[in-house]
Write a protein that holds these residues in place. Structure first.
Motif, PDB file in Angstrom:
ATOM      1  N   ASP A 174       0.966  -1.232   0.242  1.00  0.00           N
ATOM      2  CA  ASP A 174       0.009  -0.005  -0.038  1.00  0.00           C
ATOM      3  C   ASP A 174       0.886   1.222   0.109  1.00  0.00           C
ATOM      4  O   ASP A 174       1.757   1.426   0.757  1.00  0.00           O
ATOM      5  CB  ASP A 174      -0.928   0.133   1.107  1.00  0.00           C
ATOM      6  N   HIS A 218      -3.334   2.585   9.158  1.00  0.00           N
ATOM      7  CA  HIS A 218      -3.746   1.024   9.556  1.00  0.00           C
ATOM      8  C   HIS A 218      -2.670  -0.233   9.448  1.00  0.00           C
ATOM      9  O   HIS A 218      -1.826   0.193   8.325  1.00  0.00           O
ATOM     10  CB  HIS A 218      -4.950   0.552   8.459  1.00  0.00           C
ATOM     11  N   GLU A 242       1.738   8.591   1.525  1.00  0.00           N
ATOM     12  CA  GLU A 242       1.734   7.129   2.233  1.00  0.00           C
ATOM     13  C   GLU A 242       2.982   6.255   2.132  1.00  0.00           C
ATOM     14  O   GLU A 242       3.021   5.895   0.993  1.00  0.00           O
ATOM     15  CB  GLU A 242       0.328   6.429   1.825  1.00  0.00           C
ATOM     16  N   THR A 263       0.682   1.586   7.869  1.00  0.00           N
ATOM     17  CA  THR A 263       0.830   2.760   7.012  1.00  0.00           C
ATOM     18  C   THR A 263       0.712   4.022   7.426  1.00  0.00           C
ATOM     19  O   THR A 263       0.205   4.452   8.732  1.00  0.00           O
ATOM     20  CB  THR A 263      -0.571   2.764   5.916  1.00  0.00           C
ATOM     21  N   GLU A 311      -0.069   7.844   6.454  1.00  0.00           N
ATOM     22  CA  GLU A 311      -0.846   8.306   5.353  1.00  0.00           C
ATOM     23  C   GLU A 311      -1.604   9.407   5.693  1.00  0.00           C
ATOM     24  O   GLU A 311      -2.818   9.427   5.716  1.00  0.00           O
ATOM     25  CB  GLU A 311      -1.418   7.400   4.437  1.00  0.00           C
TER      26      GLU A 311
HETATM   27 MN   LIG Z   1      -3.609   2.669   3.073  1.00  0.00          MN
END
Ligand SMILES: [Mn+2]
Length: 357
Positions: free
Chosen positions: A227, A291, A334, A318, A320
């Protein structure tokens, strides 16, 4: 089959057996990566309950598990009834968050185990996945590296006239071509005023000079998700774009420098939120700071105003932060990091200085 971990859980909760339904938990515990199946676990054994599409795969991947396949005259309820009878199960843990109410009711009736014998597990099984093993971290690092490479590739493709959908398609094609099994969630490419929507869906809108372009994307490598998000400007950034970008970048850096084990998710969130609030943009940062990630794209614990979980080494988060101004546009940056003994190690290596294309 991770039977030892499960034995502890069964004893702690005084359960005879557990019926796992969440695909990520089933994969984590048994190795079997199929969907729409169950994993039954008692102190003695793990049994994968599946349908004929997955029988071979379950036998190959589900190390140390028995595999039982449903048939026309033998559905999940009856298969479960057999197991409960074989082991004289009186109470069964189940994943209430991963099953539909109707399915639970049907299984209760068909398996002949009354509702009061079904015990909700909460996030007991998902909790096993919070701290990543070195092997899991290797996969996540590899997944994030594919994302980094996709970002560096896409910079050459971002120009006026190309649509958001085309950019999303190029990112996804690149990631699959470089070893990803697929995306870890629907790719976000949001340009201009669209970038004020944190989870915008890509459209046929062409990129235009002066647009912010926010790209939030990730892939799966051997089951594990990546991510990342970067925001760039097409052409020259105006002073307000520069100002917002710098605040988000400072907020992210403050969080990356301050995040460490022993903190709660709420304290982690504060690190970045303080910077954005002090700059006067607090109301434009509506979501949490981050998260966890793993076999699923959104895992616990979160860095949010509502998560008091204490962060521990080996957890992924993460980071972000974002600022989204309706009618103007937004910025999010992020990275995906792993908590170490003393702080974090950043798995994302893409540059973060404002890129003007
Ligand atoms: Mn994310």
């Amino acid at each position: 089959m991770k039977l030892e971990q499960m034995k502890v859980l069964l004893r702690e909760r005084k359960l005879d057996a557990v019926l796992a339904a969440c695909p990520a938990n089933i994969r984590y515990l048994s190795g079997f990566a199929g969907t729409e199946s169950y994993l039954y676990v008692s102190e003695k054994r793990g049994v994968i309950l599946t349908d004929s599409r997955y029988t071979l795969q379950a036998e190959e991947e589900g190390k140390g598990c028995e595999v039982r396949t449903i048939r026309r005259d033998l559905g999940y309820g009856k298969l479960l009834a057999q197991l409960l009878k074989e082991e004289q199960v009186e109470n069964l843990g189940f994943e209430e968050d991963a099953m539909l109410y109707g399915t639970v009711r049907e299984l209760q009736q068909e398996a002949g185990l009354p509702p009061e014998c079904w015990r909700m597990l909460g996030d007991a099984l998902s909790s096993f996945r919070k701290i990543k093993s070195p092997e899991e971290l290797d996969r996540m690092e590899r997944a994030e590296r594919i994302g980094d490479e996709a970002f560096s590739y896409i910079l050459n493709e971002l120009k006026p006239g190309v649509t958001e959908l085309q950019i999303a398609a190029k990112l996804e094609y690149f990631m699959r071509s470089h070893g990803a099994e697929g995306t870890s969630f629907d790719t976000i490419v949001a340009s201009g005023y669209h970038s004020a929507m944190p989870h915008a869906v890509p459209t046929e809108k062409p990129l235009e000079n002066g647009d912010f372009v926010t790209m939030d994307f990730g892939c799966r490598y051997q089951g594990y998700c990546s991510d990342m998000t970067r925001t760039v400007v097409i052409g020259k950034a105006d002073p307000r774009q520069k100002e917002i970008y710098q605040i988000v970048l400072e907020a992210q850096q403050a969080a990356l420098e301050g995040l460490r084990p022993g903190m709660t998710g709420t304290e982690g969130d504060r690190l970045a939120r303080d910077v954005i609030e002090k700059a006067g943009y607090g109301e434009y940062f509506g979501h949490g700071l981050g998260h966890s990630v793993g076999l699923e794209i959104h895992e616990k614990p979160a860095l949010s105003t509502r998560d008091e979980t204490v962060l521990l080494p080996g957890m992924i988060e993460t980071v972000e932060p974002g600022i989204y101004i309706p009618g103007f546009g937004g910025v999010r940056i992020e990275d995906m990091v792993v908590l170490t003994e003393t702080g974090i190690r950043n798995l994302t290596t893409s540059p973060k200085e404002l890129i003007e294309l």
